[in-house]
Motif scaffolding. Structure first.
Motif, PDB file in Angstrom:
ATOM      1  N   GLY A   1      47.036 -62.953 -62.502  1.00  0.00           N
ATOM      2  CA  GLY A   1      47.733 -61.786 -62.777  1.00  0.00           C
ATOM      3  C   GLY A   1      49.002 -61.912 -61.752  1.00  0.00           C
ATOM      4  O   GLY A   1      50.053 -61.526 -61.906  1.00  0.00           O
TER       5      GLY A   1
ATOM      6  N   SER B   1      45.840 -59.285 -71.491  1.00  0.00           N
ATOM      7  CA  SER B   1      45.702 -58.042 -70.231  1.00  0.00           C
ATOM      8  C   SER B   1      45.131 -57.129 -70.562  1.00  0.00           C
ATOM      9  O   SER B   1      44.353 -56.373 -69.408  1.00  0.00           O
ATOM     10  CB  SER B   1      47.360 -57.724 -69.823  1.00  0.00           C
ATOM     11  OG  SER B   1      48.098 -58.823 -69.582  1.00  0.00           O
ATOM     12  N   SER B   2      44.709 -56.528 -71.523  1.00  0.00           N
ATOM     13  CA  SER B   2      44.419 -55.164 -72.184  1.00  0.00           C
ATOM     14  C   SER B   2      42.717 -55.601 -72.581  1.00  0.00           C
ATOM     15  O   SER B   2      41.922 -54.683 -72.310  1.00  0.00           O
ATOM     16  CB  SER B   2      45.052 -54.430 -73.171  1.00  0.00           C
ATOM     17  OG  SER B   2      46.298 -53.881 -72.813  1.00  0.00           O
TER      18      SER B   2
ATOM     19  N   ALA C   1      47.707 -67.205 -67.967  1.00  0.00           N
ATOM     20  CA  ALA C   1      46.507 -67.133 -68.423  1.00  0.00           C
ATOM     21  C   ALA C   1      46.272 -68.520 -69.280  1.00  0.00           C
ATOM     22  O   ALA C   1      46.967 -68.596 -70.176  1.00  0.00           O
ATOM     23  CB  ALA C   1      45.981 -66.077 -69.121  1.00  0.00           C
TER      24      ALA C   1
ATOM     25  N   GLU D   1      50.963 -64.605 -63.226  1.00  0.00           N
ATOM     26  CA  GLU D   1      51.212 -64.361 -64.597  1.00  0.00           C
ATOM     27  C   GLU D   1      51.058 -65.300 -65.859  1.00  0.00           C
ATOM     28  O   GLU D   1      51.928 -65.465 -66.349  1.00  0.00           O
ATOM     29  CB  GLU D   1      52.788 -63.424 -65.043  1.00  0.00           C
ATOM     30  CG  GLU D   1      52.906 -62.164 -63.897  1.00  0.00           C
ATOM     31  CD  GLU D   1      54.031 -61.432 -64.266  1.00  0.00           C
ATOM     32  OE1 GLU D   1      55.170 -62.221 -64.421  1.00  0.00           O
ATOM     33  OE2 GLU D   1      54.235 -60.359 -64.114  1.00  0.00           O
TER      34      GLU D   1
ATOM     35  N   PRO E   1      54.043 -63.357 -69.996  1.00  0.00           N
ATOM     36  CA  PRO E   1      54.445 -62.293 -70.248  1.00  0.00           C
ATOM     37  C   PRO E   1      55.613 -62.603 -71.097  1.00  0.00           C
ATOM     38  O   PRO E   1      56.201 -61.612 -71.537  1.00  0.00           O
ATOM     39  CB  PRO E   1      54.948 -61.523 -69.026  1.00  0.00           C
ATOM     40  CG  PRO E   1      53.976 -62.223 -67.846  1.00  0.00           C
ATOM     41  CD  PRO E   1      53.702 -63.452 -68.177  1.00  0.00           C
TER      42      PRO E   1
ATOM     43  N   ARG F   1      40.816 -58.476 -71.867  1.00  0.00           N
ATOM     44  CA  ARG F   1      40.505 -59.735 -71.239  1.00  0.00           C
ATOM     45  C   ARG F   1      38.748 -59.852 -71.441  1.00  0.00           C
ATOM     46  O   ARG F   1      38.602 -60.954 -71.675  1.00  0.00           O
ATOM     47  CB  ARG F   1      40.815 -59.792 -69.587  1.00  0.00           C
ATOM     48  CG  ARG F   1      40.751 -61.335 -69.036  1.00  0.00           C
ATOM     49  CD  ARG F   1      40.716 -61.308 -67.757  1.00  0.00           C
ATOM     50  NE  ARG F   1      41.767 -60.335 -67.115  1.00  0.00           N
ATOM     51  CZ  ARG F   1      41.752 -59.978 -65.677  1.00  0.00           C
ATOM     52  NH1 ARG F   1      41.007 -60.670 -64.883  1.00  0.00           N
ATOM     53  NH2 ARG F   1      42.617 -59.115 -65.326  1.00  0.00           N
TER      54      ARG F   1
ATOM     55  N   PHE G   1      42.478 -66.325 -65.762  1.00  0.00           N
ATOM     56  CA  PHE G   1      43.651 -65.273 -65.686  1.00  0.00           C
ATOM     57  C   PHE G   1      44.037 -65.118 -64.483  1.00  0.00           C
ATOM     58  O   PHE G   1      43.189 -64.790 -63.558  1.00  0.00           O
ATOM     59  CB  PHE G   1      43.130 -63.893 -66.349  1.00  0.00           C
ATOM     60  CG  PHE G   1      44.253 -62.969 -66.521  1.00  0.00           C
ATOM     61  CD1 PHE G   1      44.695 -62.697 -67.751  1.00  0.00           C
ATOM     62  CD2 PHE G   1      44.568 -62.000 -65.366  1.00  0.00           C
ATOM     63  CE1 PHE G   1      45.862 -61.892 -67.755  1.00  0.00           C
ATOM     64  CE2 PHE G   1      45.463 -61.267 -65.628  1.00  0.00           C
ATOM     65  CZ  PHE G   1      46.043 -61.021 -66.947  1.00  0.00           C
TER      66      PHE G   1
ATOM     67  N   TRP H   1      50.280 -61.728 -74.606  1.00  0.00           N
ATOM     68  CA  TRP H   1      49.690 -61.364 -73.141  1.00  0.00           C
ATOM     69  C   TRP H   1      49.484 -60.149 -72.888  1.00  0.00           C
ATOM     70  O   TRP H   1      48.505 -60.057 -72.277  1.00  0.00           O
ATOM     71  CB  TRP H   1      51.193 -61.982 -72.215  1.00  0.00           C
ATOM     72  CG  TRP H   1      50.813 -61.403 -70.960  1.00  0.00           C
ATOM     73  CD1 TRP H   1      51.507 -60.339 -70.304  1.00  0.00           C
ATOM     74  CD2 TRP H   1      50.311 -62.434 -69.770  1.00  0.00           C
ATOM     75  NE1 TRP H   1      51.244 -60.262 -68.891  1.00  0.00           N
ATOM     76  CE2 TRP H   1      50.474 -61.218 -68.582  1.00  0.00           C
ATOM     77  CE3 TRP H   1      49.640 -63.411 -69.840  1.00  0.00           C
ATOM     78  CZ2 TRP H   1      49.904 -61.881 -67.344  1.00  0.00           C
ATOM     79  CZ3 TRP H   1      49.176 -63.905 -68.651  1.00  0.00           C
ATOM     80  CH2 TRP H   1      49.327 -63.129 -67.390  1.00  0.00           C
TER      81      TRP H   1
END
Length: 216
Positions: free
Chosen positions: A72, A51-52, A77, A75, A35, A54, A70, A47
């Motif tokens: 989460g 995330s949106s 990837a 945090e 992030p 992937r 990935f 990032w």
């Protein structure tokens, strides 16, 4: 192979398609996305894009035999090879340092300092190796420096410019190390590295035959 992700790619704006290309290039270049630096309030837009989108990025990488790894919770990837062909193989010194750093990372993160990250001095690393049964004389300063530089190339640690490996120098442990080794693997590695062959002095690099594998 399912190429439905291409429809999502075509639907992106020109600027988002350019960002998609940048994200893919960074991942295939070996970078680990996160992030950003919360302390400096400098978020990483790549990032957020990953995330949106992937599934889109993962679908594209799979064409070349890679996938998005990935996490989460941690945090982070990265891109990893599906067939494991890009696994790193560490020698004895590097394996010991990885195990010690993984333990230190777990301890510091469990103490509630996750936001400030994990930082450790070189002398603490060598002392922890000695406590594990390998006297400090078994790992020379030069060997420790080479091991840390190798781990830095695999994004497991971050070294400041001009890092010389002196006892007072600090090493920042990256979150990726949490995904490289599990606690059970650490125990097994220390048992293997405590065997008769590993008790010889290894101030210089050792053959990879006794090393640990890591998907880094």
């Amino acid at each position: 192979m399912d190429f439905s992700f291409l429809e999502e790619l075509r639907a992106l704006s020109v600027s988002k398609q350019e960002q998609f290309q940048r994200v893919v290039s960074r991942l295939l270049g070996g970078q680990v996305l996160s992030p950003g630096d919360r302390a400096l309030r400098s978020p990483d837009p790549d990032w957020m894009f990953l995330s949106s989108h992937r599934a889109l990025v993962d679908g594209w990488l799979r064409i070349g035999g890679f996938r998005v790894d990935f996490h989460g919770d941690a945090e982070i990837a990265r891109a990893v090879h599906i067939g494991g062909e890009h696994q790193a193989r560490f020698d004895l010194n590097e394996s010991l340092v990885v195990c010690v750093l993984r333990q230190i990372y777990h301890e510091q993160m469990s103490s509630g300092v996750r936001d400030s990250g994990c930082v450790v001095r070189v002398d603490e690393i060598r002392e922890r190796i000695a406590v594990a049964g390998h006297g400090a004389r078994l790992m020379s300063p030069g060997a420790a420096l080479r091991a840390l530089r190798r781990l830095a190339r695999h994004r497991l640690v971050r070294l400041d410019p001009g890092f010389a490996g002196d006892d007072h120098d600090e090493v920042r442990v990256e979150p990726l190390i949490e995904k490289v080794l599990t606690p059970d693997q650490i125990t097994r590695y220390f048992e293997e590295l405590s065997g008769p062959a590993a008790k010889e002095e290894f101030g210089e690099e050792q053959p990879a035959g006794e090393a640990a594998d890591a998907e880094a």
